[in-house]
Design an enzyme around this catalytic site. Sequence first.
Site: not given
Length: 396
Positions: A119, A128, A183, A217
């Site tokens: 994850h 990135r 999540e 979450d």
Amino acid sequence: MQTTWVPGADASGYGADNLPYGVFAPPGSPPRVGVRVGEWVLDLAGALGDPAFDAPTLSPFMARGSTAWRATRAKVSGMLGAEKGRAAAEPHLVPLSRVELLQPFDVADYVVFQGAAEHAACEYSLLRPGAALPEAWYLQPAGRHGRAGAVAVSGTGIRRPVGQLAAPGEDPVLGCSEWVDVEAQLGFVVGVPTSPGRTVPVGDFAEHVFGVVLVQDWSARDIEEWESAPLGPLAGASFAASVSPWVVPTDALGAARFSGREQAPEPMAHLRRAADWGLRIGLEFAVNGGIVSRPPGALLYWTPDQLLAHLTGNGAALRTGDLFTSGAVSGGEPGEGGSLLELTAGGKEPLRLADGSVRSSIADGDRVDVGAWARGMGGGLIRLGEVGAPLRPAAG
């Protein structure tokens, strides 16, 4: 293997080798603490005559410590597991269908870790592209603080959040998030507090952590993206978290424990594992009733004893009711992602649901559910409960 005389309990995953704690309200009576066995709740205040259970929260009992936890578990297990205990327990069994399940403990602090390498790599690559996780991620757990007041029991509707949004090259605007995600996480509930300045060694995990809950979450990825620098997300990551109504005692997970995933490089001495706290827990992640993923808890890179040691490594005190989580439980294979972020490749590959609709994020009216199971000490499977909640439109 039969663990209890309560009909159907073992087949349900809630036999006497499980006995998760929760808070329930019987019809016309105030909330109190009980344990689940099959499709029943054992009223502990009535069965044991202990005033700590005649309370609307588990917190007073959790604060008593591991000796009291184990003694109570042994007593309840004996009552429900042996025929000779039936006369004392049976009058205090209440059908689960007749009670309201409430939030099981008072949340003191809430911390979300990033315990799964898969994850973390997915999130990092979105920020990135093409970059690998930095070495620092493998040397100490990464995490963030949440809002204790945002934690609500399973079934509580979640409002779509509002915050600042900005497309590349455009000025920010205030609006509803269009990229709500969830999540699937494991949560660890602290019972025994510490004083400021004291650290908790990895070997003391079981003396402080009472049990495990399932956590959803919620996050707003687009709000997070705009506010990610320099301190990281706040509004996009703190508006809601859902917890299951049942707290599974750590002692119920003995058969699920193993050494944990191999770690390289080796952590510093204060984070090196002293006991087996890797957990072979299987999760099911569902949207609108259809399973979209089965995240494997055994693949978590950081184990909960390491998370607790890091959480207190700077001397920060623990409080009864502190909740810290694994972060999204995820694996590297298709169908093992613990969030829609992974399951949709950052929204680029929409997910097809069981009803034929597609999602790149959670839509208003969608319901997300997470369930979990593990091997029990009796040889069968035990359930860790379920957590679920619908997403509702933003407050008008």
